[in-house]
Design a protein around this motif. Structure first.
Motif, PDB file in Angstrom:
ATOM      1  N   TYR A  70       0.803  -1.213   0.000  1.00 48.85           N
ATOM      2  CA  TYR A  70       0.000   0.000   0.000  1.00 48.85           C
ATOM      3  C   TYR A  70       0.845   1.276   0.000  1.00 48.85           C
ATOM      4  N   PRO A  75       1.950   1.158   9.164  1.00 51.69           N
ATOM      5  CA  PRO A  75       1.686  -0.110   9.862  1.00 51.69           C
ATOM      6  C   PRO A  75       2.896  -0.689  10.597  1.00 51.69           C
ATOM      7  N   PRO A 126      -3.057  -0.620  14.619  1.00 54.08           N
ATOM      8  CA  PRO A 126      -3.607  -0.606  13.252  1.00 54.08           C
ATOM      9  C   PRO A 126      -5.058  -0.138  13.194  1.00 54.08           C
ATOM     10  N   ARG A 147      -6.250   3.010  11.005  1.00 51.80           N
ATOM     11  CA  ARG A 147      -7.310   2.887  10.002  1.00 51.80           C
ATOM     12  C   ARG A 147      -8.416   3.898  10.274  1.00 51.80           C
ATOM     13  N   HIS A 148      -8.759   4.078  11.546  1.00 52.04           N
ATOM     14  CA  HIS A 148      -9.805   5.036  11.906  1.00 52.04           C
ATOM     15  C   HIS A 148      -9.399   6.465  11.529  1.00 52.04           C
ATOM     16  N   ASN A 161      -7.675   7.173   8.990  1.00 52.44           N
ATOM     17  CA  ASN A 161      -7.456   7.137   7.535  1.00 52.44           C
ATOM     18  C   ASN A 161      -5.985   7.285   7.146  1.00 52.44           C
ATOM     19  N   ILE A 205      -4.003   4.436   7.081  1.00 53.33           N
ATOM     20  CA  ILE A 205      -3.728   3.201   6.352  1.00 53.33           C
ATOM     21  C   ILE A 205      -5.015   2.691   5.731  1.00 53.33           C
ATOM     22  N   GLU A 206      -4.871   1.816   4.758  1.00 52.77           N
ATOM     23  CA  GLU A 206      -6.031   1.218   4.088  1.00 52.77           C
ATOM     24  C   GLU A 206      -6.555   0.028   4.895  1.00 52.77           C
ATOM     25  N   THR A 207      -7.769  -0.376   4.592  1.00 55.90           N
ATOM     26  CA  THR A 207      -8.368  -1.517   5.276  1.00 55.90           C
ATOM     27  C   THR A 207      -7.593  -2.801   5.006  1.00 55.90           C
ATOM     28  N   MET A 254      -4.605  -2.971   7.210  1.00 54.91           N
ATOM     29  CA  MET A 254      -5.002  -3.300   8.580  1.00 54.91           C
ATOM     30  C   MET A 254      -5.270  -4.794   8.719  1.00 54.91           C
TER      31      MET A 254
END
Length: 113
Positions: free
Chosen positions: A16, A21, A73, A77-78, A80, A82-84, A87
């Protein structure tokens, strides 16, 4: 197993194009530290009910670093950052890491080795 866990951490970052992460990999370093410092290098104190000040502190620090491995993670993610997919790869990496620790704990409890 530990190597595949670290490989998944690196892949979560490389696929990504985002190195956030890797913060959760710092927790992988912190998880065994209470065992090394307070438990004498053994994991037997984690499953015992007796304890004292230092043993309770070691149990708390082990639990806090394990929860941090999942929380970092999720928080990234919350926010924004990192991407889902990244995660989920980090969660898979953590699951493999936990399986590695459980296997080590089981082997260290056996007297035959």
């Amino acid at each position: 197993m530990f190597s595949s866990s670290i490989l998944l951490q690196i892949l979560a970052c490389a696929i990504y194009g985002n190195w956030w992460p890797m913060l959760s990999a710092l927790m992988y370093v912190l998880v065994p530290m209470p065992c090394m410092f307070f438990g004498g290098g053994s994991t037997q104190f984690l499953s015992s009910s007796d304890g004292g000040g230092w043993i309770d502190a070691a149990k708390f620090l082990t639990g806090a670093s394990a929860v941090g491995s999942i929380a970092i993670p999720a928080i990234l993610r919350h926010a924004n950052l990192i991407e889902t997919g990244a995660m989920l790869i980090v969660f898979t990496s953590f699951f493999i890491f936990v399986c590695t620790v459980l296997c080590f704990h089981r082997v260290s409890l056996d007297e035959e080795w």
